[in-house]
Write an enzyme that holds these catalytic residues in place. Structure first.
Site, PDB file in Angstrom:
ATOM      1  N   ASP A  67       0.999  -1.444   0.316  1.00 18.39           N
ATOM      2  CA  ASP A  67       0.103  -0.334   0.053  1.00 18.39           C
ATOM      3  C   ASP A  67       0.657   1.825  -0.171  1.00 18.39           C
ATOM      4  OD1 ASP A  67       0.728  -0.333   2.792  1.00 18.39           O
ATOM      5  OD2 ASP A  67      -1.038  -0.930   3.972  1.00 18.39           O
ATOM      6  N   ASN A 135      -7.675  -2.369  14.354  1.00 18.04           N
ATOM      7  CA  ASN A 135      -8.581  -2.534  13.918  1.00 18.04           C
ATOM      8  C   ASN A 135      -9.258  -3.728  13.497  1.00 18.04           C
ATOM      9  OD1 ASN A 135      -7.947  -1.619  11.560  1.00 18.04           O
ATOM     10  ND2 ASN A 135      -9.276  -0.220  11.970  1.00 18.04           N
ATOM     11  N   HIS A 137      -6.754  -4.131  10.377  1.00 25.72           N
ATOM     12  CA  HIS A 137      -7.389  -4.099   9.220  1.00 25.72           C
ATOM     13  C   HIS A 137      -5.838  -5.167   8.557  1.00 25.72           C
ATOM     14  CE1 HIS A 137      -4.879  -0.198   9.365  1.00 25.72           C
ATOM     15  NE2 HIS A 137      -4.197  -0.922   9.070  1.00 25.72           N
ATOM     16  N   GLU A 142      -9.813  -1.618   5.428  1.00 30.59           N
ATOM     17  CA  GLU A 142      -9.977  -1.714   6.513  1.00 30.59           C
ATOM     18  C   GLU A 142     -11.262  -2.403   6.972  1.00 30.59           C
ATOM     19  OE1 GLU A 142      -8.911   0.244   8.350  1.00 30.59           O
ATOM     20  OE2 GLU A 142      -8.167   2.256   7.142  1.00 30.59           O
TER      21      GLU A 142
HETATM   22  C1  F6R Z   1       1.512  -1.325   6.265  1.00 26.34           C
HETATM   23  C2  F6R Z   1       0.368  -1.886   5.980  1.00 26.34           C
HETATM   24  C3  F6R Z   1      -1.132  -1.835   7.502  1.00 26.34           C
HETATM   25  C4  F6R Z   1       0.002  -1.890   8.375  1.00 26.34           C
HETATM   26  C5  F6R Z   1      -0.762  -2.314   9.896  1.00 26.34           C
HETATM   27  C6  F6R Z   1      -0.127  -1.988  10.958  1.00 26.34           C
HETATM   28  O1  F6R Z   1       1.720  -1.593   4.792  1.00 26.34           O
HETATM   29  O2  F6R Z   1      -0.400  -2.282   5.257  1.00 26.34           O
HETATM   30  O3  F6R Z   1      -1.126  -2.783   7.901  1.00 26.34           O
HETATM   31  O4  F6R Z   1       0.684  -3.502   8.987  1.00 26.34           O
HETATM   32  O5  F6R Z   1      -1.515  -0.794   9.608  1.00 26.34           O
HETATM   33  O6  F6R Z   1       1.345  -0.605  11.009  1.00 26.34           O
HETATM   34  P1  F6R Z   1       2.203  -0.610  12.620  1.00 26.34           P
HETATM   35  O7  F6R Z   1       3.376  -2.045  12.033  1.00 26.34           O
HETATM   36  O8  F6R Z   1       2.871   0.503  12.502  1.00 26.34           O
HETATM   37  O9  F6R Z   1       1.597  -1.254  13.764  1.00 26.34           O
END
Ligand code: F6R
Length: 240
Positions: A67, A135, A137, A142
């Site tokens: 992403d 959450n 995701h 989401e």
């Molecule tokens: C990042 C991504 C997100 C993160 C998630 C956790 O490329 O796709 O799904 O893996 O938001 O983020 P962190 O690792 O910062 O807690």
């Protein structure tokens, strides 16, 4: 879904990296699906160290990232392009033409997503690395995102904006939208490694492994994957 609980972030990162290292030794031309955020930083550090010791090379590795935020340029330090450069690509021998990350400034986002899907079709991933949103995701899919969705533009949930505000000088600076690979794209990877550390992930971890499989917790989709390894530190595994 195979679950491993380890002591801490360092051990989670070491074990996650070892799976990737073994894959690159077995097949140097592997395709890796990559994530950003705090979770994989330690895994990338281990990969860079293995590269420096001469155990692995990235010279024929191809990558596809999950992403990117919409509205920030590649050279913005908060872009996921800059993140990947900082933690991995800038430190190993990967070829820039073998790297694929969604554009944060596409001229036409819809067309861009279609083209990214073609890239994904042509690059079957050997391993997909994932973090977990508080959450539930995965990627930026989401809660509520249909499991069949492919690469698409997403409006970020307020909880994601709040979580990611720590990287920006103020919450107002966090982009409101992003381009993300879809859940069906994530599920195409031959092997998935999801890592989670810290107590703020414990509820999402519980939902992911114990709750109903539902689009309201996107990570539950992984329970239908034939080869998904979940590596958790003790804090993230608190409720399972
Ligand atoms: C990042 C991504 C997100 C993160 C998630 C956790 O490329 O796709 O799904 O893996 O938001 O983020 P962190 O690792 O910062 O807690």
């Amino acid at each position: 879904m195979k679950i491993k609980i380890v002591d801490d972030y360092e051990e989670m990162s070491r074990q996650g990296a070892q799976i990737v290292i073994d894959q690159l030794i077995k097949k140097p031309s592997s395709v890796l699906g990559l994530a950003t955020g705090s979770t994989p930083v330690g895994l990338y550090k281990n990969l860079v160290e293995a590269y420096a010791r001469g155990e692995i090379t990235f010279s024929s590795v191809r990558t596809v990232n999950l992403d990117e935020y919409i509205g920030i340029r590649n050279d913005n330090p908060n872009s996921y392009h800059a993140f990947m450069q900082k933690y991995l690509f800038g430190k190993v021998d990967i070829k820039s033409e073998n790297v694929n990350i969604p554009s944060g400034t596409p001229a036409n986002a819809e067309i861009f997503c279609k083209l990214y899907n073609l890239t994904l079709n042509n690059l079957p991933r050997d391993i997909q690395i994932l973090g977990l949103g508080s959450n539930g995701h995965i990627g930026f899919n989401e809660p509520g995102t249909p499991f069949k969705e492919r690469t698409h533009v997403v409006r970020l949930a307020q909880s994601t904006i709040n979580d990611n505000a720590r990287f920006f000088s103020s919450p107002e600076e966090v982009p409101q939208s992003a381009i993300t690979m879809g859940i069906s794209d994530i599920m195409q990877a031959k092997k998935i490694i999801l890592m989670a550390s810290g107590e703020n992930k414990a509820r999402a971890v519980k939902d992911m492994v114990k709750g109903y499989v539902t689009e309201y917790c996107p990570a539950t989709s992984l329970r239908n994957h034939p080869d998904c390894i979940v590596i958790l530190d003790r804090a993230a595994a608190k409720y399972i």
